[in-house]
Design a protein around this motif. Structure first.
Motif, short mmCIF file in Angstrom:
data_model
loop_
_atom_site.label_atom_id
_atom_site.label_comp_id
_atom_site.label_asym_id
_atom_site.label_seq_id
_atom_site.Cartn_x
_atom_site.Cartn_y
_atom_site.Cartn_z
N ALA A 194 46.93 -33.43 9.07
CA ALA A 194 46.03 -32.37 8.71
C ALA A 194 46.28 -31.40 10.11
CB ALA A 194 44.69 -32.82 8.67
N ILE A 195 46.60 -30.11 9.57
CA ILE A 195 46.89 -29.08 10.63
C ILE A 195 45.74 -27.97 10.61
CG2 ILE A 195 48.62 -27.31 11.69
CD1 ILE A 195 50.47 -29.02 9.76
N THR A 196 45.19 -28.07 11.85
CA THR A 196 43.91 -27.05 12.07
C THR A 196 44.37 -26.05 13.09
OG1 THR A 196 42.51 -28.71 11.46
CG2 THR A 196 41.55 -26.79 12.26
N GLU A 218 43.21 -24.51 7.96
CA GLU A 218 43.39 -25.90 7.79
C GLU A 218 44.34 -26.38 6.54
OE1 GLU A 218 41.19 -30.19 7.32
OE2 GLU A 218 40.33 -28.77 8.16
N ILE A 219 45.48 -26.99 6.62
CA ILE A 219 46.37 -27.41 5.57
C ILE A 219 46.89 -28.67 5.96
CG2 ILE A 219 48.46 -26.51 6.95
CD1 ILE A 219 49.51 -25.58 4.15
N SER A 220 47.17 -29.43 4.73
CA SER A 220 47.92 -30.66 4.93
C SER A 220 48.95 -30.74 3.55
CB SER A 220 46.98 -31.73 4.70
OG SER A 220 46.25 -31.82 3.41
N ILE A 221 50.03 -31.36 3.94
CA ILE A 221 50.96 -31.62 3.21
C ILE A 221 50.89 -32.84 2.50
CG2 ILE A 221 53.62 -31.56 2.65
CD1 ILE A 221 52.61 -29.02 3.44
N ASP A 222 50.42 -33.13 1.16
CA ASP A 222 49.83 -34.31 0.64
C ASP A 222 50.99 -35.09 -0.05
OD1 ASP A 222 47.23 -33.52 1.34
OD2 ASP A 222 47.05 -32.15 -0.49
N GLY A 274 43.11 -22.64 15.38
CA GLY A 274 41.72 -22.38 16.02
C GLY A 274 41.81 -20.70 15.92
N LYS A 275 40.80 -20.23 16.75
CA LYS A 275 40.49 -18.65 16.72
C LYS A 275 41.77 -18.00 17.23
CE LYS A 275 37.77 -15.14 18.69
NZ LYS A 275 36.42 -14.91 19.38
N ASP A 276 42.17 -17.02 16.65
CA ASP A 276 43.39 -16.10 17.14
C ASP A 276 44.68 -17.04 17.30
OD1 ASP A 276 41.81 -13.92 17.73
OD2 ASP A 276 41.26 -14.54 19.56
N SER A 277 44.63 -17.92 16.41
CA SER A 277 45.70 -19.04 16.27
C SER A 277 46.49 -18.94 14.91
CB SER A 277 45.53 -20.38 16.67
OG SER A 277 44.76 -20.46 17.90
N GLY A 278 47.53 -19.57 14.77
CA GLY A 278 48.38 -19.71 13.54
C GLY A 278 49.69 -20.24 13.65
N MET A 279 50.33 -20.59 12.61
CA MET A 279 51.51 -21.15 12.55
C MET A 279 52.29 -21.27 11.30
SD MET A 279 50.88 -25.16 12.25
CE MET A 279 52.93 -25.60 12.23
N GLN A 280 53.65 -21.60 11.12
CA GLN A 280 54.23 -21.98 9.95
C GLN A 280 54.58 -23.43 9.67
OE1 GLN A 280 57.57 -19.22 10.01
NE2 GLN A 280 56.58 -17.81 9.00
N VAL A 281 54.51 -23.93 8.64
CA VAL A 281 55.18 -25.37 8.29
C VAL A 281 56.41 -25.04 7.57
CG1 VAL A 281 54.64 -27.35 7.31
CG2 VAL A 281 52.75 -26.52 8.48
N MET A 282 57.30 -25.56 7.92
CA MET A 282 58.51 -25.08 7.13
C MET A 282 59.19 -26.52 6.72
SD MET A 282 60.31 -22.71 9.99
CE MET A 282 61.43 -21.57 8.95
N LEU A 283 58.98 -26.65 4.95
CA LEU A 283 59.41 -27.87 4.53
C LEU A 283 60.94 -27.89 4.42
CD1 LEU A 283 56.70 -27.95 1.54
CD2 LEU A 283 56.63 -28.91 4.19
N ALA A 313 45.87 -27.53 16.09
CA ALA A 313 45.78 -29.12 16.49
C ALA A 313 46.47 -29.97 15.14
CB ALA A 313 44.50 -29.56 16.83
N LEU A 314 46.64 -31.12 15.45
CA LEU A 314 47.20 -31.90 14.15
C LEU A 314 46.65 -33.28 14.56
CD1 LEU A 314 50.81 -32.50 13.27
CD2 LEU A 314 49.75 -34.36 14.39
N ALA A 315 46.44 -33.83 13.11
CA ALA A 315 45.84 -34.92 13.10
C ALA A 315 46.59 -35.92 12.26
CB ALA A 315 44.28 -35.23 12.36
N ARG A 316 47.06 -36.89 12.93
CA ARG A 316 48.13 -37.77 11.79
C ARG A 316 47.51 -39.34 11.99
NH1 ARG A 316 53.49 -37.19 14.41
NH2 ARG A 316 53.42 -35.42 13.03
N ALA A 317 46.93 -39.71 10.75
CA ALA A 317 46.13 -40.97 10.43
C ALA A 317 47.00 -42.01 10.59
CB ALA A 317 45.50 -40.93 9.09
N SER A 318 48.19 -41.85 10.23
CA SER A 318 49.37 -42.95 10.08
C SER A 318 49.58 -43.47 11.74
CB SER A 318 50.56 -42.40 9.58
OG SER A 318 51.42 -41.77 10.19
N ALA A 319 49.44 -42.69 12.71
CA ALA A 319 49.73 -43.11 14.10
C ALA A 319 48.66 -42.81 15.01
CB ALA A 319 50.84 -41.99 14.56
#
Length: 159
Positions: A63-65, A89-93, A67-76, A39-45
């Motif tokens: 903010a990217i969270t 949970e990760i965020s690119i600040d 769940g159980k048995d889940s995952g992903m990559q963020v490619m900058l 899941a993604l949370a984007r305060a600006s929108a």
């Protein structure tokens, strides 16, 4: 190693297809290899709990969270790759990148869960220009691959 080279080439292709960036949001990268509930949370929108799909743009402050048995990559955009595992949970600040000089700055926060990152062009040029914040520490970059786990608070079964 071939798999990573393919993934990095894919970043350039996906970025070209990304949605337009609003004046208030700055794209830092794209999502990739999404599995399960992420899941993604984007305060600006005013977005909360949006399911992330591979190829979705990732903006500063998202903010990217996972769940159980889940995952992903963020490619900058500088080819830095963050991977998160289940219940993470990760965020690119902060992300500033000049592709002409490969210089800029990366600041990310890992609030909980398993993570790994492979540094991109910014940290390869100047390691001190990349920082990863944890709840009780900050990682200074000296190498190219880092992995770890951020445990939750006592009694938190997710971390």
């Amino acid at each position: 190693m071939r798999r990573m080279a393919f993934a990095l080439v894919s970043v350039a292709a996906l970025v070209g297809m990304a949605a337009p960036v609003s004046a208030q949001s700055q794209q830092a990268g794209v999502s990739a290899a999404v599995r399960g509930q992420v899941a993604l949370a984007r305060a600006s929108a005013n977005i909360v709990g949006q399911q992330v799909q591979s190829g979705d743009p990732i903006f500063l402050g998202d903010a990217i969270t996972s769940g159980k048995d889940s995952g992903m990559q963020v490619m900058l955009l500088d080819e830095t790759v963050f991977t998160i595992g289940p219940n993470s949970e990760i965020s690119i600040d902060e992300f500033v990148y000049d592709p002409a000089t490969s210089s800029g700055k990366v600041v990310a926060s890992v609030a909980k869960g398993a993570f790994r990152f492979i540094t991109g062009k910014i940290a390869q040029k100047r390691p001190e220009d990349m920082t990863v914040r944890l709840p009780t520490a900050t990682i200074g970059i000296r190498g190219t691959i880092v992995a770890g786990v951020v445990r939750g608070a006592p009694g938190d079964n997710e971390g």
